[in-house]
Motif scaffolding. Structure first.
Motif, PDB file in Angstrom:
ATOM      1  N   PHE A   9      -8.332   9.185  -0.216  1.00 24.91           N
ATOM      2  CA  PHE A   9      -8.884  10.451  -0.670  1.00 24.91           C
ATOM      3  C   PHE A   9      -7.966  11.581  -0.207  1.00 24.91           C
ATOM      4  CE2 PHE A   9     -12.952   8.201  -1.129  1.00 24.91           C
ATOM      5  CZ  PHE A   9     -13.411   8.770  -2.316  1.00 24.91           C
ATOM      6  N   LEU A  10      -7.737  12.554  -1.091  1.00 21.74           N
ATOM      7  CA  LEU A  10      -6.977  13.729  -0.693  1.00 21.74           C
ATOM      8  C   LEU A  10      -7.824  14.590   0.238  1.00 21.74           C
ATOM      9  CD1 LEU A  10      -5.116  14.930  -3.900  1.00 21.74           C
ATOM     10  CD2 LEU A  10      -4.421  13.280  -2.194  1.00 21.74           C
ATOM     11  N   GLN A  11      -7.173  15.182   1.217  1.00 24.09           N
ATOM     12  CA  GLN A  11      -7.869  15.977   2.208  1.00 24.09           C
ATOM     13  C   GLN A  11      -8.510  17.196   1.558  1.00 24.09           C
ATOM     14  OE1 GLN A  11      -8.299  15.195   5.406  1.00 24.09           O
ATOM     15  NE2 GLN A  11      -9.519  17.036   5.794  1.00 24.09           N
ATOM     16  N   GLY A  12      -9.849  17.253   1.630  1.00 27.82           N
ATOM     17  CA  GLY A  12     -10.576  18.403   1.123  1.00 27.82           C
ATOM     18  C   GLY A  12     -10.666  18.497  -0.384  1.00 27.82           C
ATOM     19  N   ALA A  38     -11.417   4.111   2.311  1.00 31.03           N
ATOM     20  CA  ALA A  38     -11.082   5.527   2.239  1.00 31.03           C
ATOM     21  C   ALA A  38     -12.354   6.332   2.382  1.00 31.03           C
ATOM     22  CB  ALA A  38     -10.388   5.857   0.917  1.00 31.03           C
ATOM     23  N   PHE A  39     -12.298   7.366   3.246  1.00 29.36           N
ATOM     24  CA  PHE A  39     -13.434   8.248   3.468  1.00 29.36           C
ATOM     25  C   PHE A  39     -13.205   9.553   2.720  1.00 29.36           C
ATOM     26  CE2 PHE A  39     -13.802   5.378   7.032  1.00 29.36           C
ATOM     27  CZ  PHE A  39     -15.176   5.231   7.199  1.00 29.36           C
ATOM     28  N   ARG A  40     -14.253  10.013   2.051  1.00 31.01           N
ATOM     29  CA  ARG A  40     -14.172  11.280   1.333  1.00 31.01           C
ATOM     30  C   ARG A  40     -14.347  12.431   2.323  1.00 31.01           C
ATOM     31  NH1 ARG A  40     -17.621  12.628  -4.205  1.00 31.01           N
ATOM     32  NH2 ARG A  40     -16.803  14.753  -4.513  1.00 31.01           N
ATOM     33  N   THR A  41     -13.511  13.465   2.199  1.00 30.28           N
ATOM     34  CA  THR A  41     -13.474  14.556   3.184  1.00 30.28           C
ATOM     35  C   THR A  41     -13.848  15.909   2.614  1.00 30.28           C
ATOM     36  OG1 THR A  41     -11.119  14.885   2.746  1.00 30.28           O
ATOM     37  CG2 THR A  41     -11.698  13.388   4.539  1.00 30.28           C
ATOM     38  N   ASP A  42     -14.263  15.989   1.350  1.00 30.74           N
ATOM     39  CA  ASP A  42     -14.567  17.289   0.761  1.00 30.74           C
ATOM     40  C   ASP A  42     -16.058  17.595   0.768  1.00 30.74           C
ATOM     41  OD1 ASP A  42     -14.967  15.214  -1.091  1.00 30.74           O
ATOM     42  OD2 ASP A  42     -15.034  16.657  -2.728  1.00 30.74           O
ATOM     43  N   GLY A  43     -16.874  16.836   1.516  1.00 30.22           N
ATOM     44  CA  GLY A  43     -18.294  17.155   1.593  1.00 30.22           C
ATOM     45  C   GLY A  43     -19.182  15.939   1.574  1.00 30.22           C
ATOM     46  N   PRO A  44     -19.350  15.277   0.429  1.00 31.18           N
ATOM     47  CA  PRO A  44     -20.261  14.141   0.361  1.00 31.18           C
ATOM     48  C   PRO A  44     -19.807  13.012   1.280  1.00 31.18           C
ATOM     49  CG  PRO A  44     -19.744  14.940  -1.839  1.00 31.18           C
ATOM     50  CD  PRO A  44     -18.818  15.642  -0.897  1.00 31.18           C
ATOM     51  N   PRO A  45     -20.712  12.447   2.088  1.00 34.28           N
ATOM     52  CA  PRO A  45     -20.346  11.343   2.997  1.00 34.28           C
ATOM     53  C   PRO A  45     -20.248  10.022   2.247  1.00 34.28           C
ATOM     54  CG  PRO A  45     -22.657  11.879   3.257  1.00 34.28           C
ATOM     55  CD  PRO A  45     -22.114  12.861   2.250  1.00 34.28           C
ATOM     56  N   PRO A  97       0.827  -1.221   0.000  1.00 32.05           N
ATOM     57  CA  PRO A  97       0.000   0.000   0.000  1.00 32.05           C
ATOM     58  C   PRO A  97       0.852   1.258   0.000  1.00 32.05           C
ATOM     59  CG  PRO A  97      -0.825  -1.581   1.608  1.00 32.05           C
ATOM     60  CD  PRO A  97       0.498  -2.120   1.135  1.00 32.05           C
ATOM     61  N   HIS A  98       0.375   2.273  -0.705  1.00 29.89           N
ATOM     62  CA  HIS A  98       1.134   3.515  -0.815  1.00 29.89           C
ATOM     63  C   HIS A  98       1.007   4.333   0.471  1.00 29.89           C
ATOM     64  CE1 HIS A  98      -2.931   4.910  -2.210  1.00 29.89           C
ATOM     65  NE2 HIS A  98      -2.640   5.873  -1.363  1.00 29.89           N
ATOM     66  N   ALA A  99       1.853   5.332   0.578  1.00 29.09           N
ATOM     67  CA  ALA A  99       1.796   6.305   1.672  1.00 29.09           C
ATOM     68  C   ALA A  99       1.623   7.691   1.068  1.00 29.09           C
ATOM     69  CB  ALA A  99       3.065   6.248   2.530  1.00 29.09           C
ATOM     70  N   LEU A 100       0.830   8.527   1.724  1.00 28.91           N
ATOM     71  CA  LEU A 100       0.524   9.864   1.220  1.00 28.91           C
ATOM     72  C   LEU A 100       1.124  10.901   2.145  1.00 28.91           C
ATOM     73  CD1 LEU A 100      -1.089  11.142  -1.159  1.00 28.91           C
ATOM     74  CD2 LEU A 100      -2.965  11.447   0.451  1.00 28.91           C
ATOM     75  N   ARG A 101       1.751  11.919   1.543  1.00 26.31           N
ATOM     76  CA  ARG A 101       2.356  13.020   2.305  1.00 26.31           C
ATOM     77  C   ARG A 101       1.836  14.350   1.784  1.00 26.31           C
ATOM     78  NH1 ARG A 101       8.618  13.065   2.216  1.00 26.31           N
ATOM     79  NH2 ARG A 101       8.241  14.475   3.956  1.00 26.31           N
ATOM     80  N   TYR A 102       1.786  15.328   2.680  1.00 22.56           N
ATOM     81  CA  TYR A 102       1.464  16.700   2.278  1.00 22.56           C
ATOM     82  C   TYR A 102       2.599  17.599   2.720  1.00 22.56           C
ATOM     83  CZ  TYR A 102      -0.796  21.211   1.767  1.00 22.56           C
ATOM     84  OH  TYR A 102      -1.085  22.501   1.390  1.00 22.56           O
TER      85      TYR A 102
END
Length: 886
Positions: free
Chosen positions: A280-283, A235-242, A23-28
């Motif tokens: 999911f990318l944050q926001g 993965a949970f979506r964080t930009d609005g839609p649940p 599995p990949h890892a995500l960084r900001y």
């Protein structure tokens, strides 16, 4: 032969490797304001920017394959076997963590600690900076085998563990206490994921059930079940839609609506293998997925109904390539046919020029009636076993013809449209049990010659796809399977080799046999160099034959391989024959001398080889490897001494090349690290360095009088109508402005006070430098002056300008030191030109200064001669390269 292995080729890079099952890892990165995704590829990991999916960093290789990766704000952690390594700048190992007795399976960065779990049940909390063990726990794999791990949001020092038995445990790693045990849902936990809501986590199980659970209240809010097996990622979506996305081992992704508690949409075949991770990318409405099919994909949610579409991707072969060839005459594109059934084109310039021509499928027009009862996989053709390409007429019609495993018909492909072509080439009367075994396209790009296992050799027109005839009596060219076909450069001859130990020569147009050669063994494959007319044959007894198609005689015979020869290629000039075999060797044979001149070993047996038409890169494909490896030709970079190798020569194993970061990619560093490279002041004694000052600071020195005359105002400046508000006033009821006090120094003559009675800092430092011999400070002062100030300083050097008599000599020595050091070459020339313009008549009356000027003149002539020779050599080389390209 050097001790390092090959004297002709050195590893350069590998193409087409992007991801594996880890599995990949995500960084900001806050400084760059950009997301980066880290994927594992064997013993190293790659870092891509999500914005363009361009590779920006490649880590150093570890001693074993990476089993899991994780990342925080500063470091990237990778576990390989029992060792955990921390990487800074996504490249260098800065810390190693030793202590596990079995392979590490899970990693979780948590503040200043790093949590790791191995297959034996050891749970270790590390201090990231010092590498010390902060806490060590042991879980019995028979009762609680840790299979998932996460840190609940806002839960300080808390870690939630999931087990393959189904139970969950909440631990405090600071006090080393078990806080709560969740009984689970009678299924092994595969994924734990924090939701956007506090206290709510998503649990994926091995039975395909998704549970949304409140860990504070120990209450299940909702659950879903997917029919595709275990949950591989959540993965949970964080930009609005649940919305929560779930991945499956079949490569499908399902999207669940948490408000309506139902399936929103699904995307089948998002990956060809299991979805290793989805994030999911944050926001943002972007989803990043990776899988073992060697693909990284970014999905965007901008369609009605909530279904995603593919925004960008990087993908290579999901199964090892079996055949590779360079396409075109520029040598920049490599066509690769993989065992996954796809045909892809990899660019050696930049990965943004890669093309995926797709997967071969059956003729949809003929199978339209049967299509309803067939599955998606049943419509696909088997993997490509052999193909040929020509770029001559690819803009007009299909330029690639491919043979498929176990198939009689051959397919055509269009390189420019990146699709399978319109024709399925199949002989009108042939046994259904026959299969296509060999193919070749003529140099003109109009015809394809195809050999079958039954001995037929057929000719087809590529524009229409029509059958134009076959070779041999009774429509049979050989009594056995056709192992190779080839046509010469002028479409005069067709050469065929069969398992009946015969090499036959045919007239291309009349299709009549002219001559045949009896071989001492059955040929396995055949390769023709059309420019030189040399034909190479690889035989089943591991020997090589080279036949001159003009004289039709065997001119060379090579022996040395100890296993099946899998592929071969010629150099562009026809001087070398490069062969690869299952004995893991890559050998280069010199045809004029008839000797083996280069040989080296690789770790994995090569199955395909191709040398670019320009001769700069050698491409190889290997067993159990998904990439295409490039090797640079050392003979193009400098003289290479080639000597015949002895018969008992033992080759040295050479490491396969890795991935190279593109120059256009931005390097990702830690947020606190800001190390910049500083160039040296001078690269070499024979080179010169410019000052990097703007041209306006030195280019206009000789024309200052013209510039002043041009910029002189037409009318004198007029006094302002009203005094500005910031002038000082006198105290009193009526405001009155004060006039500036005139000092005694200002009443003196400006000429006496400016030029004659006061010496500038530059003059003083220049006179001091004449005694010490170091002119760095005067040069620095001149570099800080503008053109007008610099002209005044040089004007005041002589006695007429108020300077001392030794200043002109000191200035000449300063220019001489600048030229001898090679720095500030442009400033030295400009300063000297202005000095001679102003003071040449005065200096000519001083014998000491004139002697210094003569020495300076000889230095100038010698330096310019060296520079002119370098310029001429570079211009000549550039002109030759441009003429070769034209």
């Amino acid at each position: 032969m050097p001790a390092g292995g090959s004297s002709l080729f050195s590893g350069f890079r590998v193409l087409g490797l992007y991801s594996n099952h880890v599995p990949h890892a995500l960084r900001y990165h806050k400084k760059h304001r950009e997301f980066y995704v880290v994927t594992s590829v064997g013993q190293c990991f790659h870092t891509y920017n999500v914005n363009r999916l361009g590779i920006v960093a490649v880590s150093n290789s570890l001693s074993d394959d990476i089993s899991c990766v994780a990342a925080d704000r500063m470091l990237v952690f990778a576990a390989a076997g029992r060792l955990i390594s921390a990487f800074a700048r996504n490249k260098e190992v800065v810390m190693c963590y030793h202590g596990h007795k079995q392979e590490v399976r899970l990693l979780l960065p948590l503040g200043d600690q790093l949590i790791s779990v191995d297959g034996g049940g050891d749970f270790i909390v590390w201090d990231v900076q010092g590498g010390d063990v902060y806490l060590r726990l042991h879980f019995d794999p028979a009762t609680f085998d840790v299979s998932a791990m996460m840190h609940p949001s806002t839960y300080l020092n808390k870690v939630l563990l999931g087990s393959s038995q189904g139970a969950l445990q909440l631990w405090n790693i600071k006090t080393s206490k078990l806080l709560f045990t969740f009984p689970g849902w009678s299924a092994g936990v595969t994924v734990l994921q924090q939701s956007p809501a506090v206290d709510v986590v998503g649990v994926g199980t091995a039975t395909g059930r998704i549970v949304i659970h409140n860990i504070r209240l120990d209450e299940t809010l909702m659950s879903f079940t997917q029919d595709w097996g275990p949950i591989s990622s959540l993965a949970f979506r964080t930009d609005g839609p649940p919305i929560v996305a779930s991945g499956s081992p079949q490569g499908h992704i399902a999207f669940w609506d948490l408000e309506r508690r139902q399936l929103l949409t699904q995307h089948r075949h998002a990956h060809r293998t299991a979805v290793a991770a989805a994030t999911f990318l944050q926001g943002e409405p972007l989803l990043i997925t990776n899988g073992a099919d060697n693909a990284i994909k970014v999905w965007i949610f901008d369609q009605e109904g909530g279904s995603p579409r593919l925004l960008r991707s990087r993908q290579g072969h999901s199964a090892p390539p079996s055949t590779i060839h360079h396409h075109g005459n520029d040598g920049k594109n490599i066509l690769s046919a993989g065992q996954d059934g796809t045909l892809q084109s990899f660019s050696s310039v930049h990965e943004r020029f890669n093309k995926n021509l797709g997967h071969g499928s059956i003729n949809k027009k003929k199978e339209q009636k049967k299509k309803k009862g067939l599955t998606y996989e049943a419509l696909r053709l088997p993997a490509i076993t052999a193909f040929s390409s020509a770029a001559a007429r690819q803009a007009d019609w299909d330029g690639i013809v491919a043979c498929h495993r176990g198939c009689l018909a051959t397919t055509t492909w269009n390189y420019q449209r990146c699709t399978m072509g319109a024709h399925h080439l199949q002989p009108p009367a042939a046994r259904r049990t026959s299969i296509a075994t060999a193919v070749d396209i003529t140099s003109c790009g109009n015809f394809a010659v195809i050999g079958l296992s039954c001995g037929r050799v057929d000719v087809y027109n590529l524009q229409s796809g029509q059958h134009r005839g076959c070779y041999g009596n009774e429509e049979k060219a050989h009594s056995g399977a056709v192992r190779g076909v080839a046509t010469d450069a002028l479409n005069q001859l067709t050469l065929t080799a069969g398992s009946d130990w015969l090499l036959k020569f045919w007239r291309f147009k009349s299709r009549k046999q002219e001559e045949q050669l009896k071989l001492h063994s059955a040929p396995a494959s055949m390769m023709l160099h059309k420019d030189s007319g040399m034909l190479a044959l690889a035989l089943d007894d591991f020997t090589l034959l080279v036949v001159d198609i003009e004289t039709r005689r065997i001119v060379r015979k090579f022996a040395g391989h100890r296993s099946n020869i899998t592929d071969m290629t010629f150099s562009p000039d026809g001087r070398w024959l490069i062969t690869v075999a299952m004995d893991c060797t890559i050998r280069t044979w010199d045809l004029p001398s008839g000797f083996l001149v280069d040989c080296f070993l690789v770790a994995m047996a090569p199955v395909g080889v191709s040398l670019s038409p320009t001769g700069d890169f050698l491409a190889t494909a290997h067993v159990d490897s998904l990439g295409v490896y490039l090797w640079t030709n050392k003979s193009l970079c400098g003289p290479v001494g080639l000597r015949p190798l002895p018969a008992d020569y033992q080759p040295v194993e050479v490491t396969l090349p890795g991935v190279v970061v593109d120059d256009s990619g931005q390097e990702v560093t830690s947020e606190d690290a800001d190390d910049e490279y500083k160039s040296a002041e001078q690269l070499g004694a024979e080179l010169v360095t410019l000052s990097l000052l703007p041209e306006s600071r030195w280019k206009s020195l000789l024309h200052l009088d013209v510039i002043k005359r041009r910029n002189k105002p037409v009318a004198p400046p007029a006094a302002p109508a009203a005094a500005p508000f910031f002038l000082p006033t006198l105290p009193g009821l009526t405001p009155r402005f004060t006039s500036p006090a005139v000092t005694e120094q200002e009443t003196k003559s400006k000429l006496l006070g400016g030029l004659m009675s006061h010496r500038s800092e530059f003059s003083s430092d220049l006179e001091s430098a004449l005694q010490s011999g170091s002119f760095d400070r005067p040069v620095r002062l001149l570099k800080d002056c503008g053109p007008a100030a610099l002209s005044v300083e040089i004007t005041c050097l002589t006695s007429e300008g108020g300077g001392a008599s030794s200043l002109p000599l000191a200035f000449i020595h300063m220019i001489d030191s600048m030229l001898s050091s090679g720095r500030d070459f442009d400033l030295a020339q400009a300063y000297l030109a202005l000095f001679l313009k102003l003071h040449l008549r005065t200096v000519s009356q001083d014998s000491v200064a004139m002697a210094a000027l003569l020495r300076l003149s000889s230095r100038l002539e010698a330096g310019w001669a060296e520079l002119r020779a370098s310029f001429d050599q570079s211009l000549c080389l550039l002109s030759y390269a441009k003429s070769a390209l034209l």
